[in-house]
Design a protein around this motif. Structure first.
Motif, PDB file in Angstrom:
ATOM      1  N   GLU A 123     -27.330 -50.489 -34.122  1.00  0.00           N
ATOM      2  CA  GLU A 123     -26.631 -50.253 -35.477  1.00  0.00           C
ATOM      3  C   GLU A 123     -27.083 -49.871 -36.974  1.00  0.00           C
ATOM      4  OE1 GLU A 123     -23.079 -49.634 -38.075  1.00  0.00           O
ATOM      5  OE2 GLU A 123     -22.762 -50.245 -35.312  1.00  0.00           O
ATOM      6  N   ARG A 124     -27.175 -48.885 -37.153  1.00  0.00           N
ATOM      7  CA  ARG A 124     -28.637 -48.219 -38.002  1.00  0.00           C
ATOM      8  C   ARG A 124     -27.474 -48.947 -39.479  1.00  0.00           C
ATOM      9  NH1 ARG A 124     -27.940 -45.201 -34.019  1.00  0.00           N
ATOM     10  NH2 ARG A 124     -29.140 -43.967 -32.987  1.00  0.00           N
ATOM     11  N   CYS A 125     -28.444 -50.099 -39.976  1.00  0.00           N
ATOM     12  CA  CYS A 125     -28.014 -50.395 -41.045  1.00  0.00           C
ATOM     13  C   CYS A 125     -27.929 -49.186 -42.413  1.00  0.00           C
ATOM     14  CB  CYS A 125     -28.719 -51.844 -41.932  1.00  0.00           C
ATOM     15  SG  CYS A 125     -28.711 -53.244 -40.498  1.00  0.00           S
ATOM     16  N   GLY A 163     -31.817 -64.772 -48.527  1.00  0.00           N
ATOM     17  CA  GLY A 163     -32.445 -63.642 -48.918  1.00  0.00           C
ATOM     18  C   GLY A 163     -30.949 -62.629 -48.333  1.00  0.00           C
ATOM     19  N   PRO A 164     -31.018 -61.362 -48.557  1.00  0.00           N
ATOM     20  CA  PRO A 164     -30.265 -60.353 -48.160  1.00  0.00           C
ATOM     21  C   PRO A 164     -30.699 -60.685 -46.303  1.00  0.00           C
ATOM     22  CG  PRO A 164     -31.372 -59.376 -49.440  1.00  0.00           C
ATOM     23  CD  PRO A 164     -32.262 -60.559 -49.954  1.00  0.00           C
ATOM     24  N   ALA A 165     -29.775 -60.086 -45.636  1.00  0.00           N
ATOM     25  CA  ALA A 165     -29.697 -59.986 -44.190  1.00  0.00           C
ATOM     26  C   ALA A 165     -30.152 -61.183 -43.361  1.00  0.00           C
ATOM     27  CB  ALA A 165     -30.382 -59.127 -43.790  1.00  0.00           C
ATOM     28  N   SER A 166     -29.804 -62.418 -44.105  1.00  0.00           N
ATOM     29  CA  SER A 166     -30.617 -63.949 -43.940  1.00  0.00           C
ATOM     30  C   SER A 166     -29.415 -65.016 -43.610  1.00  0.00           C
ATOM     31  CB  SER A 166     -30.930 -64.909 -44.965  1.00  0.00           C
ATOM     32  OG  SER A 166     -30.118 -65.176 -45.588  1.00  0.00           O
ATOM     33  N   ALA A 167     -30.146 -65.583 -41.940  1.00  0.00           N
ATOM     34  CA  ALA A 167     -28.924 -66.209 -41.827  1.00  0.00           C
ATOM     35  C   ALA A 167     -28.002 -67.241 -42.793  1.00  0.00           C
ATOM     36  CB  ALA A 167     -29.624 -67.265 -41.165  1.00  0.00           C
ATOM     37  N   LEU A 168     -28.422 -68.017 -43.372  1.00  0.00           N
ATOM     38  CA  LEU A 168     -27.554 -67.891 -44.569  1.00  0.00           C
ATOM     39  C   LEU A 168     -26.596 -67.509 -45.117  1.00  0.00           C
ATOM     40  CD1 LEU A 168     -29.989 -70.369 -46.891  1.00  0.00           C
ATOM     41  CD2 LEU A 168     -28.087 -71.014 -45.334  1.00  0.00           C
ATOM     42  N   LEU A 220     -32.042 -57.679 -38.705  1.00  0.00           N
ATOM     43  CA  LEU A 220     -32.973 -57.141 -39.008  1.00  0.00           C
ATOM     44  C   LEU A 220     -33.410 -56.736 -41.103  1.00  0.00           C
ATOM     45  CD1 LEU A 220     -35.168 -55.559 -36.542  1.00  0.00           C
ATOM     46  CD2 LEU A 220     -35.612 -58.187 -36.816  1.00  0.00           C
ATOM     47  N   PRO A 221     -34.039 -57.386 -42.163  1.00  0.00           N
ATOM     48  CA  PRO A 221     -33.725 -57.180 -43.164  1.00  0.00           C
ATOM     49  C   PRO A 221     -33.839 -55.561 -43.032  1.00  0.00           C
ATOM     50  CG  PRO A 221     -36.347 -57.477 -42.631  1.00  0.00           C
ATOM     51  CD  PRO A 221     -35.244 -57.949 -41.526  1.00  0.00           C
ATOM     52  N   GLY A 222     -33.810 -55.233 -44.644  1.00  0.00           N
ATOM     53  CA  GLY A 222     -33.427 -54.104 -44.816  1.00  0.00           C
ATOM     54  C   GLY A 222     -34.691 -53.071 -45.578  1.00  0.00           C
ATOM     55  N   ALA A 269     -30.530 -52.950 -37.554  1.00  0.00           N
ATOM     56  CA  ALA A 269     -32.013 -52.684 -38.266  1.00  0.00           C
ATOM     57  C   ALA A 269     -32.060 -50.763 -38.466  1.00  0.00           C
ATOM     58  CB  ALA A 269     -32.727 -53.463 -37.729  1.00  0.00           C
ATOM     59  N   ASN A 270     -33.133 -50.786 -39.431  1.00  0.00           N
ATOM     60  CA  ASN A 270     -32.544 -48.750 -39.977  1.00  0.00           C
ATOM     61  C   ASN A 270     -34.047 -48.507 -38.790  1.00  0.00           C
ATOM     62  OD1 ASN A 270     -35.226 -48.759 -41.309  1.00  0.00           O
ATOM     63  ND2 ASN A 270     -34.025 -50.143 -42.999  1.00  0.00           N
ATOM     64  N   GLU A 271     -34.290 -47.448 -38.782  1.00  0.00           N
ATOM     65  CA  GLU A 271     -35.522 -47.079 -37.785  1.00  0.00           C
ATOM     66  C   GLU A 271     -36.742 -48.135 -38.086  1.00  0.00           C
ATOM     67  OE1 GLU A 271     -36.117 -42.810 -36.903  1.00  0.00           O
ATOM     68  OE2 GLU A 271     -33.624 -43.082 -36.228  1.00  0.00           O
TER      69      GLU A 271
END
Length: 603
Positions: free
Chosen positions: A388-390, A438-443, A545-547, A573-575
């Protein structure tokens, strides 16, 4: 007068600054070079490094400071003149070795002890009936495709130390069970072997126990060998007998562990300090088997011990010839590393066949082939891989995806199924994140799941605890026997009038219900960090994964995440981030490899 250290300590945390102040007081002078060295050495441990390579910082200006550190030779001269920095063998707060690596004394000593102990144990002479061993190897490994495992088993029986490294599905547990059967045969006529199976975390220990039982169920076991086989697994802290309140261990050099064989699973997660204490507690006669995957993430604490041990492999010509006679096949030689005769690498995968997209993905990530990883994700089997490309709309799309992701679990919770069944449903899948906060994190994911549950009126926003809430323990509680990484689920307890209790896996196959108010520090865990997932396996994983590229998102991190899955991997994640992660290979500053070489030469 303005202290020379002021411009430096402001760049570091409070712990580093206080340590530097202590060394300044001990040295009796305020030297910027000493303050910088003290802060760097202290910070290194928090970052997972065992030491600091001073050449990296020499003759440079510290970022954010007006302090320009001197050339390496001048810096070393000043440090040695301070009276608080010594050379190997000195007893000083800081140690600098002959390669200009700077250590806190304690960590230099851990490295020395680990190296000396491993080399000594590797050279330990074990009395072995080789004719009996040859017969046993032939019986337990009849398939020529099992040659790697057969060689590893022979190494484990012949040596006081055996390190077996291989990815998931390479047969490490099966090999170790057969090793124990071979050792039981060697010990026949004497009391049963005292065998312990341990792992760094409660989750890893539970999985090791389950894997052991699964293998035992598939093998014909001689009744005479059963008393020498472990029935359970424990954490390393429980094994060593940590003393509540003190952090000291019951077992140590003066009071060694009551074992003849110790098997440590998930050894990549063992940090340098814990391994040093474990080795100190090993009785001289006992065999030590370390199992793990050298390519996985290293421990959260300082050190990358398994990777350092396996950095150089290969059997000597004489030992390879001895192995060839035992296994009935040629064994390659060519090693000169002191531990080479104790290391067996497994790379034949029995879980993923040649057509497996997950197996291919793990291999490509591990080899650092970023473009090939992207191509496989684009073209891989939809049943096994999904990419999935974010985009900026990730939060809304992720919430919807998580709803379907967790549907089977919540169906089990609402059906009033037995706690064991609900836990099995929960353990089928997991969201794995690179970051904790933070962004895209477990929390963030855990909050998103609970917002979704509130929006659909499945839980009450006013209640912290609700049926189905999964939690992970974040701090060891030795009285409750709950350890960092243990996962439990809050469910009604029929034996407590339906009140909520948090059910944790217990020794054997049972569950332990514990009142929520008694739990040590914990967090909701629909998603977890990839670091925390080590030692676990799931049918399917969603990797988030983060952005943007991150120092945390590395090749080892992605490989570890992918290899948690048995059947399906979904990556968000993005490329750019994916390519950066595959290219980023982590390296921890350490002198263990050199210490092992030196200890091997001196033994």
């Amino acid at each position: 007068m303005k202290r020379a250290s002021h411009g430096i300590t402001s760049l570091f945390g409070q712990l580093e600054s206080r340590f530097a102040d202590l060394l300044v007081r001990l040295a009796g002078r305020d030297s910027a070079e000493l303050v910088a060295a003290a802060c760097l050495a202290s910070r290194a441990i928090a970052q997972g490094d065992v030491c600091v390579e001073l050449a990296t910082f020499a003759d440079l200006r510290l970022p954010g400071s007006d302090v320009h550190l001197p050339p390496l030779a001048d810096w070393l001269a000043g440090l040695f003149a301070s009276g608080v920095v010594g050379r190997p063998g000195d007893y000083c707060p800081l140690i600098v070795d002959d390669r200009a690596r700077l250590y806190l004394y304690r960590y230099w000593d851990y490295e020395r002890r680990v190296a000396e102990h491993l080399c000594r144990r590797a050279e330990q002479s074990c009395a072995v009936n080789e004719a009996l061993l040859q017969t046993g190897l032939r019986r337990l490994f009849p398939d020529p495709q099992e040659l790697q495992q057969k060689i590893a088993a022979a190494v484990a029986v012949l040596s006081g130390l055996c390190v077996i490294s291989g990815g998931p599905g390479t047969g490490k547990t099966t090999t170790v069970v057969k090793v124990l059967l071979l050792l039981a045969e060697q010990a026949r006529g004497r009391p049963p072997l005292r065998v312990a199976l341990a792992a760094p975390t409660g989750k890893a220990a539970a999985r090791a126990r389950d894997a052991l039982h699964a293998v035992l169920a598939q093998l014909p076991i001689d009744a005479r060998a059963r008393p020498s086989l472990p029935s359970d697994a424990t954490t390393l802290h429980r094994l060593l007998g940590v003393q509540p309140g003190s952090g000291a261990f019951r077992y140590h050099r003066a009071n060694p562990l009551p074992v003849d064989v110790l098997v440590v699973d998930e050894a990549s997660m063992v940090d340098l300090a814990l391994l040093a204490k474990l080795l100190d507690a090993m009785p001289a006669h006992a065999r030590l088997l370390l199992l793990g995957d050298k390519d996985q993430l290293a421990s959260v604490e300082a050190g990358a011990v398994l990777g350092e041990i396996c950095a150089r492999t290969g059997f000597t010509a004489a030992f390879a010839a001895r192995l060839a006679l035992l296994v009935g096949a040629p064994v390659p030689a060519g090693g000169d590393f002191p531990l080479g005769n104790s290391i067996a690498l497994l790379d034949r995968n029995y879980r993923f066949d040649a057509r497996s997209a997950i197996g291919k993905l793990a291999q490509l990530v591990n080899q650092g082939h970023g473009q090939a990883v992207l191509a496989l994700l684009r073209d891989g089997s939809p049943g096994e891989l999904l990419w999935e490309r974010c985009s900026d709309a990730i939060a809304a799309r992720l919430a919807a995806r998580l709803k379907s992701w967790l549907a089977q679990y919540w169906q089990a919770v609402r059906s009033d199924a037995a706690p064991a069944e609900i836990i099995r449903a929960f353990e089928r899948s997991r969201v794995l994140c690179a970051h904790r906060d933070g962004p895209a994190s477990a929390l963030e994911v855990n909050r998103a799941v609970e917002r979704e549950l509130v929006a659909h009126r499945q839980i009450d926003a006013r209640q912290v605890w609700y049926a189905g809430r999964p939690v992970m323990i974040m701090r060891n509680d030795y009285d409750l026997q709950l350890f960092n990484g243990d996962v439990g689920i809050a469910l009604p307890d029929s034996s407590a009038n339906g009140e909520l209790r948090v059910f944790f896996p217990a020794a054997g196959a049972g569950l332990r219900p514990i009142h929520p108010v008694r739990l040590p520090e914990h967090e909701t865990v629909y998603a977890m960090t990839i670091h925390k997932s080590q030692g676990s396996e799931f049918e399917e994983v969603l990797i988030l994964l983060p952005g943007e590229p991150s120092a945390v998102a590395s090749r080892e991190l992605l490989y570890t995440a992918v290899t948690r899955a048995r059947a399906r991997v979904e990556i968000w994640a993005n490329e750019v981030v994916l390519l950066d992660a595959v290219a980023r290979k982590l390296s921890r500053a350490s002198g263990l490899r050199d210490q092992l070489m030196e200890a091997g030469r001196c033994s």
